[in-house]
Write a protein that holds these residues in place. Structure first.
Motif, PDB file in Angstrom:
ATOM      1  N   TYR A 121       8.874   2.996   4.135  1.00  0.00           N
ATOM      2  CA  TYR A 121       8.157   3.859   5.082  1.00  0.00           C
ATOM      3  C   TYR A 121       7.507   5.032   4.356  1.00  0.00           C
ATOM      4  CZ  TYR A 121       7.473   7.372   8.725  1.00  0.00           C
ATOM      5  OH  TYR A 121       6.934   8.337   9.535  1.00  0.00           O
ATOM      6  N   VAL A 122       8.270   5.648   3.471  1.00  0.00           N
ATOM      7  CA  VAL A 122       7.722   6.776   2.703  1.00  0.00           C
ATOM      8  C   VAL A 122       6.595   6.305   1.796  1.00  0.00           C
ATOM      9  CG1 VAL A 122       8.258   8.516   0.949  1.00  0.00           C
ATOM     10  CG2 VAL A 122       9.880   8.064   2.797  1.00  0.00           C
ATOM     11  N   ALA A 123       6.748   5.119   1.200  1.00  0.00           N
ATOM     12  CA  ALA A 123       5.735   4.606   0.277  1.00  0.00           C
ATOM     13  C   ALA A 123       4.390   4.408   0.959  1.00  0.00           C
ATOM     14  CB  ALA A 123       6.211   3.289  -0.332  1.00  0.00           C
ATOM     15  N   VAL A 124       4.410   4.013   2.234  1.00  0.00           N
ATOM     16  CA  VAL A 124       3.156   3.741   2.952  1.00  0.00           C
ATOM     17  C   VAL A 124       2.640   4.977   3.680  1.00  0.00           C
ATOM     18  CG1 VAL A 124       2.109   2.382   4.823  1.00  0.00           C
ATOM     19  CG2 VAL A 124       3.690   1.297   3.205  1.00  0.00           C
ATOM     20  N   CYS A 125       3.523   5.684   4.347  1.00  0.00           N
ATOM     21  CA  CYS A 125       3.098   6.809   5.182  1.00  0.00           C
ATOM     22  C   CYS A 125       2.901   8.101   4.389  1.00  0.00           C
ATOM     23  CB  CYS A 125       4.111   7.025   6.305  1.00  0.00           C
ATOM     24  SG  CYS A 125       4.273   5.612   7.420  1.00  0.00           S
ATOM     25  N   TYR A 126       3.591   8.234   3.271  1.00  0.00           N
ATOM     26  CA  TYR A 126       3.450   9.434   2.439  1.00  0.00           C
ATOM     27  C   TYR A 126       3.275   9.017   0.972  1.00  0.00           C
ATOM     28  CZ  TYR A 126       5.430  11.542   6.644  1.00  0.00           C
ATOM     29  OH  TYR A 126       5.666  11.926   7.935  1.00  0.00           O
ATOM     30  N   PRO A 127       2.210   8.288   0.672  1.00  0.00           N
ATOM     31  CA  PRO A 127       2.043   7.759  -0.693  1.00  0.00           C
ATOM     32  C   PRO A 127       1.937   8.840  -1.763  1.00  0.00           C
ATOM     33  CG  PRO A 127       0.015   7.538   0.583  1.00  0.00           C
ATOM     34  CD  PRO A 127       1.087   7.952   1.553  1.00  0.00           C
ATOM     35  N   LEU A 128       1.330   9.977  -1.429  1.00  0.00           N
ATOM     36  CA  LEU A 128       1.168  11.030  -2.419  1.00  0.00           C
ATOM     37  C   LEU A 128       2.487  11.743  -2.730  1.00  0.00           C
ATOM     38  CD1 LEU A 128      -2.239  12.588  -1.242  1.00  0.00           C
ATOM     39  CD2 LEU A 128      -1.835  10.856  -3.016  1.00  0.00           C
ATOM     40  N   ARG A 129       3.426  11.690  -1.801  1.00  0.00           N
ATOM     41  CA  ARG A 129       4.711  12.364  -1.999  1.00  0.00           C
ATOM     42  C   ARG A 129       5.825  11.379  -2.347  1.00  0.00           C
ATOM     43  NH1 ARG A 129       6.001  16.031   3.038  1.00  0.00           N
ATOM     44  NH2 ARG A 129       7.699  16.577   1.608  1.00  0.00           N
ATOM     45  N   HIS A 130       5.493  10.098  -2.400  1.00  0.00           N
ATOM     46  CA  HIS A 130       6.510   9.076  -2.645  1.00  0.00           C
ATOM     47  C   HIS A 130       7.246   9.302  -3.959  1.00  0.00           C
ATOM     48  CE1 HIS A 130       7.935   5.056  -4.043  1.00  0.00           C
ATOM     49  NE2 HIS A 130       8.356   4.979  -2.795  1.00  0.00           N
ATOM     50  N   ALA A 131       6.482   9.602  -5.017  1.00  0.00           N
ATOM     51  CA  ALA A 131       7.097   9.773  -6.337  1.00  0.00           C
ATOM     52  C   ALA A 131       8.025  10.969  -6.395  1.00  0.00           C
ATOM     53  CB  ALA A 131       6.006   9.909  -7.400  1.00  0.00           C
TER      54      ALA A 131
END
Length: 281
Positions: A121-131
């Protein structure tokens, strides 16, 4: 979930009517698929630890932990099953340790699936903050939290042992086979198990479904990577199926009891073995 450890070995009194041939057949029918599953899990576990790219990627670290828990759970369930099938009686302390260990690993799978779903969910919805959010440190903390929740559940169940009549036992050797209802016969514990199972099913289901819904909504956004969102949707659908299979063990015990009231012992033992392979293994 909490009944899973003794459900694995709940062969019941019908075993005394089985001959050697039936015991061999049932042993083979369950041991072969269990060994195949353990072999596949073992290969995957070895692969995930053999390359740095897997060891340093959070989603594969989570998958590794899930596989370890599932492998331990399956191995423990098969050991208890074969002990019961062979009519081997254990002492109360040994049975208790095996049951608690099986219970500990059984609760890890749904918790890890929740964490894995949130990662997608984080990878798709918050890609810029995923890392920055999904780091090895945070992943380790999530894994530690999952094992802690399962451990606390086991410790809570152990509190009900304070009501166990140890002083009335003539010997530590169990009179029957190793499953919870024999060494842990407490109605309060059973009510707690039911409440925890319902809570775990509802919480895990809502978390995974909410993650899937969030990914679907994000996929409709023009700024979202369509390919990444499609892959995440498929992964989350797989997690939903996995969660359903993981939680299906919760219906094993009531299903077996309903069956026992309506069929003969011989039919019951045979069908129970089929349920064990389909639902548990």
């Amino acid at each position: 979930m909490s009944n899973v450890s003794y459900s694995y070995s709940n062969i019941t009194v019908g075993l005394q009517y089985q001959g050697v041939l039936e015991l061999v057949i049932f042993s083979c029918l369950t041991t072969v698929p269990a060994c195949v599953s353990l072999l596949i899990n073992g290969i995957m576990i070895f692969t995930l630890r053999s390359k740095p790219v897997f060891r340093d990627t959070c989603r594969y670290v989570l998958l590794y932990n899930l596989l370890v828990a599932d492998t331990a759970q399956l191995a423990m369930s098969q050991i208890l099953y074969l002990l019961a099938l062979g009519r081997v009686r254990l002492t109360y302390p040994v049975c208790g340790m095996l049951s608690l260990l099986g219970n500990l690993t059984a609760n890890i799978s749904p918790l890890m699936l929740v964490v894995m779903s949130l990662e997608r969910y984080v990878a798709v919805c918050y890609p810029l903050r995923h890392a920055s959010i999904i780091t090895i440190r945070n992943t380790t903390l999530a894994i530690f939290a999952s094992w802690t929740v399962s451990l606390l559940n086991n410790l809570t169940r152990c509190l009900f042992l304070l009501q166990f009549p140890f002083d009335k036992l003539e010997t530590l050797l169990m009179k029957d086979y190793c499953y919870d209802i024999n060494w842990f016969p407490d109605s309060l514990r059973e009510n707690y198990d039911k409440a925890y199972t319902v809570f775990l099913c509802v919480a895990a289901g809502l978390a995974v479904i909410s993650s899937y819904t969030g990914v679907v909504l994000a996929a409709r956004s023009a700024s979202t990577d369509k390919v990444s969102a499609l892959k995440a949707r498929k992964t989350l659908l797989l997690h939903i199926v996995q969660l359903g299979l993981s939680l299906s063990s919760a219906i094993y015990y009531p299903l077996v009891f309903a069956l026992a009231r309506n069929v003969t012992r011989i039919v019951f033992v045979g069908v129970q073995n089929v349920f064990y392979v389909i639902i548990i293994i």
